[in-house]
Design a protein around this motif. Sequence first.
Motif, PDB file in Angstrom:
ATOM      1  N   PHE A 112      22.114  26.001  53.757  1.00 58.33           N
ATOM      2  CA  PHE A 112      23.100  24.986  54.137  1.00 58.33           C
ATOM      3  C   PHE A 112      24.208  25.686  54.917  1.00 58.33           C
ATOM      4  O   PHE A 112      24.586  26.816  54.602  1.00 58.33           O
ATOM      5  CB  PHE A 112      23.677  24.308  52.896  1.00 58.33           C
ATOM      6  CG  PHE A 112      22.740  23.324  52.246  1.00 58.33           C
ATOM      7  CD1 PHE A 112      22.335  22.180  52.928  1.00 58.33           C
ATOM      8  CD2 PHE A 112      22.270  23.532  50.958  1.00 58.33           C
ATOM      9  CE1 PHE A 112      21.482  21.254  52.320  1.00 58.33           C
ATOM     10  CE2 PHE A 112      21.412  22.620  50.350  1.00 58.33           C
ATOM     11  CZ  PHE A 112      21.022  21.478  51.036  1.00 58.33           C
TER      12      PHE A 112
ATOM     13  N   VAL B  89      26.736  27.994  48.609  1.00 55.01           N
ATOM     14  CA  VAL B  89      26.724  26.761  47.827  1.00 55.01           C
ATOM     15  C   VAL B  89      26.621  27.135  46.355  1.00 55.01           C
ATOM     16  O   VAL B  89      25.824  27.998  45.985  1.00 55.01           O
ATOM     17  CB  VAL B  89      25.520  25.887  48.239  1.00 55.01           C
ATOM     18  CG1 VAL B  89      25.412  24.671  47.345  1.00 55.01           C
ATOM     19  CG2 VAL B  89      25.630  25.480  49.700  1.00 55.01           C
TER      20      VAL B  89
ATOM     21  N   CYS C  25      18.133  18.773  52.022  1.00 51.50           N
ATOM     22  CA  CYS C  25      17.045  19.586  52.567  1.00 51.50           C
ATOM     23  C   CYS C  25      15.824  19.443  51.668  1.00 51.50           C
ATOM     24  O   CYS C  25      15.867  18.748  50.650  1.00 51.50           O
ATOM     25  CB  CYS C  25      17.464  21.048  52.683  1.00 51.50           C
ATOM     26  SG  CYS C  25      17.555  21.917  51.108  1.00 51.50           S
TER      27      CYS C  25
ATOM     28  N   ALA D 186      19.229  26.626  49.166  1.00 50.97           N
ATOM     29  CA  ALA D 186      20.686  26.541  48.979  1.00 50.97           C
ATOM     30  C   ALA D 186      21.418  27.469  49.949  1.00 50.97           C
ATOM     31  O   ALA D 186      22.476  27.120  50.478  1.00 50.97           O
ATOM     32  CB  ALA D 186      21.045  26.887  47.535  1.00 50.97           C
TER      33      ALA D 186
ATOM     34  N   ILE E  34      26.077  13.746  52.922  1.00 52.18           N
ATOM     35  CA  ILE E  34      25.717  14.692  51.858  1.00 52.18           C
ATOM     36  C   ILE E  34      24.629  15.602  52.430  1.00 52.18           C
ATOM     37  O   ILE E  34      23.575  15.110  52.864  1.00 52.18           O
ATOM     38  CB  ILE E  34      25.180  13.955  50.607  1.00 52.18           C
ATOM     39  CG1 ILE E  34      26.193  12.919  50.092  1.00 52.18           C
ATOM     40  CG2 ILE E  34      24.795  14.955  49.518  1.00 52.18           C
ATOM     41  CD1 ILE E  34      27.514  13.485  49.643  1.00 52.18           C
ATOM     42  N   PRO E  35      24.837  16.915  52.447  1.00 51.50           N
ATOM     43  CA  PRO E  35      23.811  17.807  52.993  1.00 51.50           C
ATOM     44  C   PRO E  35      22.519  17.738  52.164  1.00 51.50           C
ATOM     45  O   PRO E  35      22.561  17.877  50.937  1.00 51.50           O
ATOM     46  CB  PRO E  35      24.451  19.194  52.902  1.00 51.50           C
ATOM     47  CG  PRO E  35      25.915  18.941  52.766  1.00 51.50           C
ATOM     48  CD  PRO E  35      26.042  17.643  52.025  1.00 51.50           C
TER      49      PRO E  35
ATOM     50  N   HIS F  46      18.589  18.799  56.696  1.00 53.17           N
ATOM     51  CA  HIS F  46      19.291  19.903  57.359  1.00 53.17           C
ATOM     52  C   HIS F  46      18.330  21.052  57.636  1.00 53.17           C
ATOM     53  O   HIS F  46      18.411  21.713  58.674  1.00 53.17           O
ATOM     54  CB  HIS F  46      20.459  20.373  56.486  1.00 53.17           C
ATOM     55  CG  HIS F  46      21.281  21.445  57.124  1.00 53.17           C
ATOM     56  ND1 HIS F  46      21.069  22.780  56.900  1.00 53.17           N
ATOM     57  CD2 HIS F  46      22.301  21.370  58.029  1.00 53.17           C
ATOM     58  CE1 HIS F  46      21.930  23.486  57.624  1.00 53.17           C
ATOM     59  NE2 HIS F  46      22.681  22.654  58.311  1.00 53.17           N
TER      60      HIS F  46
ATOM     61  N   THR G 216      27.393  18.388  45.324  1.00 54.30           N
ATOM     62  CA  THR G 216      27.781  18.451  46.738  1.00 54.30           C
ATOM     63  C   THR G 216      26.576  18.523  47.674  1.00 54.30           C
ATOM     64  O   THR G 216      26.702  18.206  48.857  1.00 54.30           O
ATOM     65  CB  THR G 216      28.668  19.687  47.008  1.00 54.30           C
ATOM     66  OG1 THR G 216      27.935  20.866  46.621  1.00 54.30           O
ATOM     67  CG2 THR G 216      29.977  19.615  46.222  1.00 54.30           C
ATOM     68  N   HIS G 217      25.432  19.006  47.157  1.00 49.35           N
ATOM     69  CA  HIS G 217      24.245  19.214  47.984  1.00 49.35           C
ATOM     70  C   HIS G 217      23.010  18.737  47.215  1.00 49.35           C
ATOM     71  O   HIS G 217      22.957  18.850  45.984  1.00 49.35           O
ATOM     72  CB  HIS G 217      24.060  20.699  48.322  1.00 49.35           C
ATOM     73  CG  HIS G 217      25.154  21.258  49.181  1.00 49.35           C
ATOM     74  ND1 HIS G 217      26.438  21.461  48.701  1.00 49.35           N
ATOM     75  CD2 HIS G 217      25.157  21.649  50.479  1.00 49.35           C
ATOM     76  CE1 HIS G 217      27.198  21.957  49.685  1.00 49.35           C
ATOM     77  NE2 HIS G 217      26.442  22.085  50.770  1.00 49.35           N
TER      78      HIS G 217
ATOM     79  N   VAL H 238      24.418  21.687  42.970  1.00 53.74           N
ATOM     80  CA  VAL H 238      23.208  21.257  43.682  1.00 53.74           C
ATOM     81  C   VAL H 238      22.383  20.372  42.756  1.00 53.74           C
ATOM     82  O   VAL H 238      22.181  20.700  41.582  1.00 53.74           O
ATOM     83  CB  VAL H 238      22.359  22.473  44.124  1.00 53.74           C
ATOM     84  CG1 VAL H 238      21.046  22.012  44.756  1.00 53.74           C
ATOM     85  CG2 VAL H 238      23.144  23.344  45.101  1.00 53.74           C
TER      86      VAL H 238
END
Length: 240
Positions: free
Chosen positions: A170, A175, A118, A167, A115-116, A143, A15-16, A180
């Motif tokens: 976000f 998360v 960083c 993490a 999709i987030p 982000h 998801t991240h 991840v």
Amino acid sequence: MSNPAAVTAGRGSITHVIFDMDGLLLDTEKFYTEVQEIILARFNKKFDWSLKAKMMGRKAIEAARIFVEESGISDSLSAEDFLVERESMLQDLFPTSELMPGASRLIKHLHVKNIPICIATGTHTRHYDLKTQRHRELFSLMHHVVRGDDPEVKQGKPAPDGFLAAARRFKDDPVDSQKVLVFEDAPSGVLAAKNAGMNVVMVPDPRLDISHQDVADQIITSLVDFKPEEWGLPPFEDSN
Ligand SMILES: O=P(O)(O)OC[C@H](O)CO
Ligand SMILES: [Mg+2]
């Protein structure tokens, strides 16, 4: 090459995404190598990839201590003086930093697909600003960015501090670490991601010893070769 069992654990559920920076998004590891070769040559010593493997990804002072101790010059050059000596050379080199192949395409793709994303980097803020000054627009798609001098990063990679802080930041906190996906080039960074309970794709420099490829969930030779759909992420729509 990949570790099929570990890949399966994260496949389909990402998801991240957290990116490392040096040597992964930016072609900056070559600058550290160049400068360290010059400094060791002064002591009639050669900088090799076994020492490089131990230093890369770490916070500056942690890498500096490894450098002077492992190369046997700590009686002549302290870690602190090593950092001072290399600084002027690095300051000239960092503003010329170029993106690694596939970095721009992958960042833009994940951004467009919501999709987030960083960055969690060992580099400190002043160097981060120099390295990214030609790439502000692309890096603004992140982000957030966690740097090595962040107060929450008590210990550098291979400690998980940077990835765990990344993490947490976000906006859809908390998360799940297992959802991840981390991209890393350095052995210490791969270990840090696994210590954080995350999935990790390693994009190693081909000069790194193959033994460093045992820990990552997947090894790819370039970000260009990454297939998002293998991780449950939206596939690229172009044919590259
Ligand atoms: O690879 P990064 O982005 O964690 O950076 C670490 C150091 O600055 C360079 O090895
Ligand atoms: Mg790196």
